[in-house]
Design a protein around this motif. Sequence first.
Motif, PDB file in Angstrom:
ATOM      1  N   GLY A  21      -0.701   4.142  -2.080  1.00 59.70           N
ATOM      2  CA  GLY A  21      -0.656   4.106  -0.807  1.00 59.70           C
ATOM      3  C   GLY A  21      -1.249   4.772   0.290  1.00 59.70           C
ATOM      4  O   GLY A  21      -1.987   4.364   1.259  1.00 59.70           O
ATOM      5  N   ILE A  24      -5.006   3.425   0.473  1.00 59.69           N
ATOM      6  CA  ILE A  24      -4.798   2.309   1.536  1.00 59.69           C
ATOM      7  C   ILE A  24      -5.062   2.636   2.670  1.00 59.69           C
ATOM      8  O   ILE A  24      -5.836   1.905   3.560  1.00 59.69           O
ATOM      9  N   TYR A  25      -4.000   3.602   3.268  1.00 57.91           N
ATOM     10  CA  TYR A  25      -4.203   3.919   4.634  1.00 57.91           C
ATOM     11  C   TYR A  25      -5.166   4.320   4.874  1.00 57.91           C
ATOM     12  O   TYR A  25      -5.826   4.176   6.106  1.00 57.91           O
ATOM     13  N   CYS A  85       7.897  -4.058   0.617  1.00 58.00           N
ATOM     14  CA  CYS A  85       6.705  -3.698   1.374  1.00 58.00           C
ATOM     15  C   CYS A  85       5.381  -3.822   0.340  1.00 58.00           C
ATOM     16  O   CYS A  85       4.450  -4.168   0.872  1.00 58.00           O
ATOM     17  N   TRP A  86       5.468  -3.434  -0.568  1.00 54.66           N
ATOM     18  CA  TRP A  86       4.180  -3.336  -1.520  1.00 54.66           C
ATOM     19  C   TRP A  86       3.919  -5.028  -2.045  1.00 54.66           C
ATOM     20  O   TRP A  86       2.753  -5.147  -2.041  1.00 54.66           O
ATOM     21  N   GLN A  89       2.020  -6.330   1.038  1.00 52.64           N
ATOM     22  CA  GLN A  89       0.617  -5.826   1.064  1.00 52.64           C
ATOM     23  C   GLN A  89      -0.306  -6.484   0.006  1.00 52.64           C
ATOM     24  O   GLN A  89      -1.423  -6.603   0.635  1.00 52.64           O
ATOM     25  N   ASN A 115       2.305  -0.909   5.424  1.00 53.11           N
ATOM     26  CA  ASN A 115       1.912   0.426   4.549  1.00 53.11           C
ATOM     27  C   ASN A 115       2.749   1.481   5.269  1.00 53.11           C
ATOM     28  O   ASN A 115       3.590   2.166   4.261  1.00 53.11           O
ATOM     29  N   THR A 178      -2.906  -3.044  -5.344  1.00 49.48           N
ATOM     30  CA  THR A 178      -1.542  -3.234  -4.783  1.00 49.48           C
ATOM     31  C   THR A 178      -0.543  -4.023  -5.781  1.00 49.48           C
ATOM     32  O   THR A 178       0.400  -3.490  -5.856  1.00 49.48           O
TER      33      THR A 178
END
Length: 201
Positions: A21, A24-25, A85-86, A89, A115, A178
């Motif tokens: 995570g 990714i951010y 949420c995942w 994504q 995210n 992801t």
Amino acid sequence: VSSRGELVRVFLILLVSMFVGGVIYHVMQTALPKLLTDRLAGMLGDGAFGVGAVFAFVFIFGGIMQVVGGMLADRFPLKLVYVSCWFLQIFVMSGIAASANLGIIGFATLAVMVNVAALPAENMMLAKYTPAKRHGLAFGVKFVLAFVAAPVAIELVAWVRAATGGFDWLFAGVAVATAIVFILLLALPGSQVRPAVIPAE
């Protein structure tokens, strides 16, 4: 969760998701300005103002979702919020890889939103499945992962850009990563299972 072994398993799964995570951010923060320049060439002007304004919009609007994510984490089972949420994504990262023109702004905003929305549930799960006397250590490890994720993301963005000349494969790869994390998260205990209280040694 009824044993120390189960707590360790949950913690390791969360470590993986927290690291990915974070990557990714930081990939979004690093790659998005150039991605906007590449795919919206001419639409945002020649200077940095247009790209900067869109970048700010994406992250300000996405950042608000941390409040929404907190509300969802208070109301619904933590695993449901986090895993959802995942799951989302996977699609938004695939959308970034495939979209063009103004669609990139929408998918980028959604990517930051989901995210960030996962973070309150993530923190609550980390606290829930860590012995009370080890909360400081657990969150310390999380923030170390966050720091490590930044240079990893920067190197990843630079390597993919140099190898392919663009970011399509970068976000396609992120979508695959992801999806793998999503599958791992399905192994987390459900909301009906109570965490064990294991005294720290």
